[in-house]
Design a protein around this motif. Structure first.
Motif, short mmCIF file in Angstrom:
data_model
loop_
_atom_site.label_atom_id
_atom_site.label_comp_id
_atom_site.label_asym_id
_atom_site.label_seq_id
_atom_site.Cartn_x
_atom_site.Cartn_y
_atom_site.Cartn_z
N LEU A 37 0.83 -1.21 0.00
CA LEU A 37 0.00 0.00 0.00
C LEU A 37 0.86 1.25 0.00
N ASP A 38 2.00 1.21 0.70
CA ASP A 38 2.88 2.38 0.73
C ASP A 38 4.25 1.96 1.27
N VAL A 39 5.26 2.70 0.84
CA VAL A 39 6.62 2.49 1.34
C VAL A 39 7.17 3.85 1.74
N GLY A 40 7.66 3.96 2.95
CA GLY A 40 8.26 5.23 3.39
C GLY A 40 9.69 5.36 2.94
N ARG B 83 2.47 8.58 3.78
CA ARG B 83 1.34 9.26 3.17
C ARG B 83 -0.01 8.73 3.65
N ILE B 84 -0.09 7.45 3.96
CA ILE B 84 -1.40 6.88 4.32
C ILE B 84 -1.54 6.63 5.81
N PHE B 85 -0.52 6.99 6.60
CA PHE B 85 -0.54 6.71 8.04
C PHE B 85 -0.06 7.95 8.77
N ASP B 86 -1.01 8.76 9.24
CA ASP B 86 -0.67 10.03 9.87
C ASP B 86 -0.48 9.85 11.38
N GLY B 87 0.41 8.93 11.71
CA GLY B 87 0.72 8.68 13.12
C GLY B 87 2.20 8.36 13.23
N ASP B 88 2.59 7.76 14.33
CA ASP B 88 3.99 7.38 14.52
C ASP B 88 4.08 5.86 14.42
N VAL C 123 13.40 1.16 6.39
CA VAL C 123 12.38 1.51 5.39
C VAL C 123 11.08 0.82 5.78
N PRO C 124 10.03 1.60 6.11
CA PRO C 124 8.76 0.98 6.51
C PRO C 124 7.88 0.63 5.32
N PHE C 125 7.45 -0.61 5.27
CA PHE C 125 6.49 -1.08 4.26
C PHE C 125 5.13 -1.26 4.93
N LEU C 126 4.09 -0.73 4.29
CA LEU C 126 2.72 -0.99 4.73
C LEU C 126 2.05 -1.86 3.68
N HIS D 255 -2.23 -7.43 15.02
CA HIS D 255 -2.18 -6.13 15.71
C HIS D 255 -1.70 -5.09 14.68
N MET D 256 -2.65 -4.57 13.91
CA MET D 256 -2.32 -3.89 12.66
C MET D 256 -2.12 -2.39 12.81
N ALA D 257 -1.51 -1.82 11.75
CA ALA D 257 -1.50 -0.36 11.57
C ALA D 257 -2.86 0.04 11.00
N ILE D 258 -3.55 0.94 11.69
CA ILE D 258 -4.83 1.44 11.17
C ILE D 258 -4.55 2.75 10.45
N THR D 259 -4.78 2.74 9.14
CA THR D 259 -4.38 3.87 8.30
C THR D 259 -5.50 4.91 8.18
N ASP D 260 -5.16 6.00 7.49
CA ASP D 260 -6.13 7.07 7.27
C ASP D 260 -6.77 6.97 5.89
N VAL D 261 -6.75 5.78 5.31
CA VAL D 261 -7.32 5.58 3.97
C VAL D 261 -8.61 4.78 4.09
N ARG D 262 -9.67 5.30 3.48
CA ARG D 262 -10.95 4.59 3.45
C ARG D 262 -10.81 3.26 2.68
#
Lengths: 262, 262
Positions: A63-66, A74-79, A111-114, A248-255
């Motif tokens: 979905l995204d790579v930092g 871009r899709i995860f407005d957290g830490d 490098v974070p992969f989502l 125990h997932m990353a909850i993103t800001d994408v619908r």
């Protein structure tokens, strides 16, 4: 403690709870929002992981790579170091710890992969009248290492990991139809029925997550799982990596809608 | 010289003709088979290109990536150095040559990327009764550099490149519906109508390929184009790369059906 109606939380509030230390699987949380697997690897390994994902798109839909060192995308407005409800840390392919805060372990070259997560389409299943056993019973989804090999990339090789949901036989077509609409979130099941055919010996003993009951008249359906790249980290003896704790997932800001195909 | 019925050739026979030196655009060739853009970059740049592709999936849908030095891949059972009908060679971002044989330039560290091409869905357009002007007139498709920026990745940045097909107004919905079914081959158009809105000054002067006539009652439709990563190679001054000559594609051994979504 988790609030009662976790389905109606927004992602920012859920991440705040996790940041404050709540450790919980996220199935059923934040209805309508996309959930993601996290795997952060050193830059030296990032090409192999991205290529592994390209070659194994059912299990590793990126979905995204930092950029290296980034802690939000871009899709995860957290830490990314604190806002997931659980992490697993790997050294030389071995899990060396489970924690809810990896700030001290994060590196400038990570490098974070989502990667897409099937929890996201469970709301669509429920809306289509397909029951989701682990949500009904307040558990984590059961996940299994299979005998199916992923296509290797560079130093990365390993088995396909799947999640399992028992589905009443009459609803199997609906479950397949609904999940097929979300190819970026693992899409249709990779296997239907006999677990032995994909090397799973005992459904009561998942490799990750919790076992769930299979009732008479239900068929186990298996979906490719975003824990697969963590299995490759283990199988390949990768020097260092940080992943989420399975379920125990990353909850993103994408619908979730944006990943739905017609 | 090209045989008369290029649409009915199989990929192996087409590649043989190209290997023997035939220089031709491949629109309309090998009906039912998937065509692909080629871009081969040194291993040191491969992560940036793969990430650029992940971040710009409309223009850069990756079909396959070879290992360093490989000259064939899982989906292309030929020689990537000779079996395309034309190549462009880049040094420091500048096109330094066009040739039909790059065997002497191929390097052990070159990583070949095969990226989806919209020529593949033109057969589906024709079957739906949507005319394809450049096939009707035996030309290459017109391609344009737009004012839309891609999302950068590492050292790679650049503009979106599009291909254009003029479509009778009444058939625009069919053209959009048909091409939407092929997300791995650029999918639906990125723009409909006025070319100035995306920074194209004059449709009669494409940046690559041939101009085609737009008849009264026709609307120009613009699809993301797999020449986009070559534009990034140019814009970013990449030291060395080998691409296909625009419109002169790799014809793969994969049926177009497998990329069709419901």
């Amino acid at each position: 403690m988790a609030p009662k109606d976790v389905a109606s939380l927004d992602p920012a509030r859920a991440r705040e709870l996790f940041r404050d230390g709540l450790r919980t699987p996220t199935a059923g949380w934040c209805r309508g929002w996309t959930q993601a697997n996290l795997l952060a690897v050193p830059r030296a390994l990032a090409y192999d992981l991205l290529l592994f994902s390209q070659r194994n798109p059912k299990s590793c839909p990126v979905l995204d790579v930092g950029d290296p060192g980034e802690t939000r995308t871009r899709i995860f407005d957290g830490d990314l170091r604190t806002d997931l409800p659980g992490y697993r840390v790997y050294e030389n392919g071995e899990p060396v710890g489970e924690t809810s805060d990896v700030r001290e372990l994060w590196r400038e070259d990570l490098v974070p992969f989502l990667i897409g997560c099937s929890f996201t389409f469970e709301d669509a299943l429920l809306q289509a009248g397909v029951p989701v056993r682990h949500i009904e019973t307040g558990r984590n989804v059961p996940m299994y290492v299979t005998s199916l090999a992923c296509r290797p990339a560079g130093v990365l090789a390993g088995p396909l990991v799947v999640s399992m949901r028992p589905i009443p036989a009459a609803l199997v077509p609906a479950a397949i139809r609904v999940t097929s609409r979300y190819p970026a979130l693992h899409g249709a099941p990779v296997h239907v029925g006999d677990p032995k055919e994909i090397g799973i010996g005992d459904l009561a003993q998942p490799d990750f997550g919790d076992p769930v009951e299979i009732n008479p008249g239900e068929i186990p359906l298996f979906w490719a799982c975003g824990v697969t790249p963590q299995a490759a980290v283990m199988a390949s003896g990768v020097p260092f990596a940080i992943g989420h704790l399975p379920g125990h997932m990353a909850i993103t800001d994408v619908r979730d809608h944006i990943f739905q195909v017609p």
